[in-house]
Design a protein around this motif. Structure first.
Motif, PDB file in Angstrom:
ATOM      1  N   ALA A 180      21.041  12.085  -1.627  1.00 62.84           N
ATOM      2  CA  ALA A 180      22.184  11.172  -1.750  1.00 62.84           C
ATOM      3  C   ALA A 180      22.497  10.499  -0.422  1.00 62.84           C
ATOM      4  O   ALA A 180      22.897   9.329  -0.393  1.00 62.84           O
ATOM      5  CB  ALA A 180      23.411  11.921  -2.262  1.00 62.84           C
ATOM      6  N   TYR A 181      22.313  11.241   0.675  1.00 57.95           N
ATOM      7  CA  TYR A 181      22.579  10.645   1.984  1.00 57.95           C
ATOM      8  C   TYR A 181      21.600   9.497   2.253  1.00 57.95           C
ATOM      9  O   TYR A 181      21.969   8.455   2.808  1.00 57.95           O
ATOM     10  CB  TYR A 181      22.449  11.672   3.111  1.00 57.95           C
ATOM     11  CG  TYR A 181      23.117  13.012   2.885  1.00 57.95           C
ATOM     12  CD1 TYR A 181      24.212  13.158   2.039  1.00 57.95           C
ATOM     13  CD2 TYR A 181      22.632  14.154   3.529  1.00 57.95           C
ATOM     14  CE1 TYR A 181      24.807  14.401   1.846  1.00 57.95           C
ATOM     15  CE2 TYR A 181      23.225  15.392   3.351  1.00 57.95           C
ATOM     16  CZ  TYR A 181      24.304  15.512   2.501  1.00 57.95           C
ATOM     17  OH  TYR A 181      24.878  16.740   2.311  1.00 57.95           O
ATOM     18  N   PHE A 183      19.996   7.700  -0.025  1.00 52.49           N
ATOM     19  CA  PHE A 183      20.313   6.574  -0.902  1.00 52.49           C
ATOM     20  C   PHE A 183      21.501   5.777  -0.349  1.00 52.49           C
ATOM     21  O   PHE A 183      21.527   4.539  -0.426  1.00 52.49           O
ATOM     22  CB  PHE A 183      20.619   7.067  -2.319  1.00 52.49           C
ATOM     23  CG  PHE A 183      19.491   7.846  -2.956  1.00 52.49           C
ATOM     24  CD1 PHE A 183      18.164   7.565  -2.661  1.00 52.49           C
ATOM     25  CD2 PHE A 183      19.753   8.877  -3.849  1.00 52.49           C
ATOM     26  CE1 PHE A 183      17.122   8.279  -3.236  1.00 52.49           C
ATOM     27  CE2 PHE A 183      18.722   9.599  -4.431  1.00 52.49           C
ATOM     28  CZ  PHE A 183      17.408   9.305  -4.129  1.00 52.49           C
ATOM     29  N   TYR A 184      22.479   6.493   0.207  1.00 51.84           N
ATOM     30  CA  TYR A 184      23.630   5.806   0.791  1.00 51.84           C
ATOM     31  C   TYR A 184      23.222   5.028   2.038  1.00 51.84           C
ATOM     32  O   TYR A 184      23.748   3.940   2.303  1.00 51.84           O
ATOM     33  CB  TYR A 184      24.748   6.795   1.115  1.00 51.84           C
ATOM     34  CG  TYR A 184      26.005   6.130   1.625  1.00 51.84           C
ATOM     35  CD1 TYR A 184      26.650   5.147   0.881  1.00 51.84           C
ATOM     36  CD2 TYR A 184      26.555   6.480   2.854  1.00 51.84           C
ATOM     37  CE1 TYR A 184      27.791   4.525   1.342  1.00 51.84           C
ATOM     38  CE2 TYR A 184      27.704   5.862   3.330  1.00 51.84           C
ATOM     39  CZ  TYR A 184      28.319   4.892   2.565  1.00 51.84           C
ATOM     40  OH  TYR A 184      29.449   4.272   3.033  1.00 51.84           O
ATOM     41  N   GLU A 187      22.110   1.788   0.870  1.00 53.84           N
ATOM     42  CA  GLU A 187      23.257   0.942   0.551  1.00 53.84           C
ATOM     43  C   GLU A 187      23.876   0.339   1.812  1.00 53.84           C
ATOM     44  O   GLU A 187      24.210  -0.858   1.845  1.00 53.84           O
ATOM     45  CB  GLU A 187      24.315   1.754  -0.190  1.00 53.84           C
ATOM     46  CG  GLU A 187      23.901   2.236  -1.573  1.00 53.84           C
ATOM     47  CD  GLU A 187      24.998   3.068  -2.216  1.00 53.84           C
ATOM     48  OE1 GLU A 187      26.030   2.494  -2.593  1.00 53.84           O
ATOM     49  OE2 GLU A 187      24.844   4.299  -2.303  1.00 53.84           O
ATOM     50  N   CYS A 188      24.029   1.163   2.845  1.00 51.19           N
ATOM     51  CA  CYS A 188      24.642   0.687   4.091  1.00 51.19           C
ATOM     52  C   CYS A 188      23.765  -0.360   4.775  1.00 51.19           C
ATOM     53  O   CYS A 188      24.260  -1.380   5.267  1.00 51.19           O
ATOM     54  CB  CYS A 188      24.886   1.862   5.044  1.00 51.19           C
ATOM     55  SG  CYS A 188      26.197   2.976   4.520  1.00 51.19           S
ATOM     56  N   GLU A 191      24.014  -3.639   2.830  1.00 51.75           N
ATOM     57  CA  GLU A 191      25.295  -4.311   3.036  1.00 51.75           C
ATOM     58  C   GLU A 191      25.356  -4.959   4.418  1.00 51.75           C
ATOM     59  O   GLU A 191      25.857  -6.078   4.575  1.00 51.75           O
ATOM     60  CB  GLU A 191      26.440  -3.313   2.853  1.00 51.75           C
ATOM     61  CG  GLU A 191      27.835  -3.868   3.111  1.00 51.75           C
ATOM     62  CD  GLU A 191      28.230  -5.024   2.200  1.00 51.75           C
ATOM     63  OE1 GLU A 191      29.271  -5.656   2.479  1.00 51.75           O
ATOM     64  OE2 GLU A 191      27.519  -5.296   1.209  1.00 51.75           O
ATOM     65  N   ARG A 208      15.615  -1.046   0.631  1.00 50.80           N
ATOM     66  CA  ARG A 208      15.003  -0.036  -0.239  1.00 50.80           C
ATOM     67  C   ARG A 208      13.546   0.215   0.152  1.00 50.80           C
ATOM     68  O   ARG A 208      13.113   1.366   0.311  1.00 50.80           O
ATOM     69  CB  ARG A 208      15.106  -0.510  -1.692  1.00 50.80           C
ATOM     70  CG  ARG A 208      14.543   0.454  -2.708  1.00 50.80           C
ATOM     71  CD  ARG A 208      14.776  -0.061  -4.120  1.00 50.80           C
ATOM     72  NE  ARG A 208      14.227   0.855  -5.099  1.00 50.80           N
ATOM     73  CZ  ARG A 208      14.871   1.263  -6.179  1.00 50.80           C
ATOM     74  NH1 ARG A 208      16.102   0.864  -6.416  1.00 50.80           N
ATOM     75  NH2 ARG A 208      14.298   2.093  -7.037  1.00 50.80           N
TER      76      ARG A 208
END
Length: 272
Positions: A180-181, A183-184, A187-188, A191, A208
């Motif tokens: 999860a870290y 994947f985040y 996202e960061c 962004e 990605r």
């Protein structure tokens, strides 16, 4: 994989993780006839895998069966209901393997009695054979049982044995929750790319594929992560400028220290 076991491998739960383990066992050479899946309602794809490979299936624990291995692959919140009916499967040579987060050896013993038991913490990439698993064996586990469990777990990726049961909480915080870290992080990065002027969908594709490619390079390279980072970083260049921010005293390391500590504390709370 040659499995020397005194009874069937009994898989409790054929959901995502259990199904991934079963698929890995079959691909590695475990005979379907040596496996019993206990699940009240497998999904169609799992039911087909079971049927096509001659795996036995039951909706509840059958009488008169002593398992060689009991592999607990159900959600932690249903363990109280699932475990008591399984006690009859436990014989003197049975080894129990639990992948339920937060459920201690003491909890399992309270339902199934004293037995050779392993707590294991895989992570979600195990579903594509690219996970990593931390494992702890209690004092009842023999060398042969530990080797057997190692073989059964390694079908989803490397297995790392820890020295104390408390270490499993740290494993949970680091690698169990770790995907999860990452994947985040994607996202960061995406962004930040959007804020730098890229279209959002392009920024996400770039982020990605960058993380996926870097992970594959890390997987294939014999070099340490620090060396790979240094190889990308030219003195005075763009990467160095970014790393000066990320590696500052208030950068990523203290954030990860705090995050891992929070996850570990929560794992300890869940374990009671």
């Amino acid at each position: 994989m040659a499995v020397a076991v005194s009874g069937p491998i009994v898989l409790i739960g054929a959901g995502n993780m259990g199904g991934a383990m079963l698929g890995g066992w079959l691909k590695s050479g475990v005979k379907g006839a040596d496996v019993l899946v206990i699940d009240p309602g497998p999904q169609p794809a799992m039911a087909k895998l079971i049927a096509d490979n001659g795996v036995s299936h039951a909706t509840s624990a059958p009488e008169g069966v002593k398992a060689g291995v009991i592999f607990l692959a159900v959600k932690p919140q249903v363990m109280d209901a699932v475990l008591p009916p399984l006690k009859g499967l436990v014989g003197p040579e049975t080894v129990i393997v639990s992948v339920a987060a937060g459920k201690t050896l003491g909890f399992i013993e309270s339902h199934l009695g004293e037995a050779a038991t392993v707590r294991a913490m895989p992570n979600t990439p195990a579903m594509i054979g690219r996970g990593v698993t931390g494992a702890y064996a209690n004092a009842h586990v023999t060398d042969a049982q530990r080797a057997l469990v190692h073989d059964l777990l390694k079908v989803s990726g490397p297995v790392e044995w820890v020295e104390t049961e408390a270490d499993i909480d740290a494993v949970t915080a680091l690698s169990g929750s770790g995907p999860a870290y990452v994947f985040y992080l994607v996202e960061c990065m995406a962004e930040a790319g959007r804020k730098a002027g890229l279209k959002a969908d392009l920024a996400m594709r770039l982020a990605r594929e960058t993380v996926a490619g870097a992970g594959e390079l890390l997987h294939q390279s014999p070099d340490e992560a620090a060396r790979l980072r240094q190889n990308v970083t030219s003195p005075g260049g763009t990467t160095a400028a970014a790393l000066a921010v990320l590696m500052a005293d208030d950068g990523m390391q203290p954030l990860f220290d705090e995050a891992i500590a929070a996850a570990r504390k929560r794992a300890e709370e869940l374990a009671g």
